[in-house]
Design a protein around this motif. Structure first.
Motif, mmCIF file in Angstrom:
data_model
loop_
_atom_site.group_PDB
_atom_site.id
_atom_site.type_symbol
_atom_site.label_atom_id
_atom_site.label_comp_id
_atom_site.label_asym_id
_atom_site.label_seq_id
_atom_site.Cartn_x
_atom_site.Cartn_y
_atom_site.Cartn_z
ATOM 1 N N ARG A 11 -20.864 5.000 -13.676
ATOM 2 C CA ARG A 11 -20.784 4.188 -12.453
ATOM 3 C C ARG A 11 -19.808 3.034 -12.639
ATOM 4 N N VAL A 12 -18.917 2.881 -11.672
ATOM 5 C CA VAL A 12 -17.953 1.782 -11.725
ATOM 6 C C VAL A 12 -18.677 0.444 -11.644
ATOM 7 N N ARG A 13 -19.628 0.331 -10.769
ATOM 8 C CA ARG A 13 -20.378 -0.915 -10.597
ATOM 9 C C ARG A 13 -21.719 -0.774 -11.298
ATOM 10 N N SER A 14 -21.698 -0.884 -12.585
ATOM 11 C CA SER A 14 -22.918 -0.779 -13.385
ATOM 12 C C SER A 14 -23.125 -2.084 -14.137
ATOM 13 N N PHE A 15 -24.315 -2.274 -14.668
ATOM 14 C CA PHE A 15 -24.587 -3.432 -15.508
ATOM 15 C C PHE A 15 -23.662 -3.407 -16.730
ATOM 16 N N THR A 16 -23.443 -2.222 -17.268
ATOM 17 C CA THR A 16 -22.564 -2.065 -18.424
ATOM 18 C C THR A 16 -21.161 -2.586 -18.120
#
Length: 95
Positions: A11-16
């Motif tokens: 996912r582009v917008r992840s916590f990572t």
């Protein structure tokens, strides 16, 4: 100093990714050169192909591998950002 951040999350917008971007911003603020390599967005192929095996006739790393080596080869520090899935890093990172 040059730091290479290796990110492995689909996912582009992840916590990572959010943590990697925050780290990169803080490092740049301290004068560090930062190179961010997002394995999923690079379409990195984590599979080891037969022609990449050292005992294979005509041994030669693939062009994408040579390109990545060139992009990150002069880093002083490597920083990895990835989730733990079933207590292990993602296959994308292991590859």
């Amino acid at each position: 100093m040059k730091q290479t951040l290796i990110v492995a999350h689909p996912r582009v917008r992840s916590f990572t990714m959010t943590m990697a971007e925050a780290y990169a911003e803080a490092a740049r603020h301290e004068g560090v050169e930062v190179v961010l390599r997002d394995l999923y967005r690079l379409d990195f192929d984590p599979l080891l192909h037969m022609e990449e095996l050292p005992d294979h006739e005509g041994f030669q790393p693939r062009a994408d591998v040579l390109s990545e080596r060139s992009a990150i080869g002069d880093a002083d520090v490597f920083v990895f950002f990835y989730p733990l899935w079933f207590n292990a890093p993602p296959a994308m990172l292991k590859g």
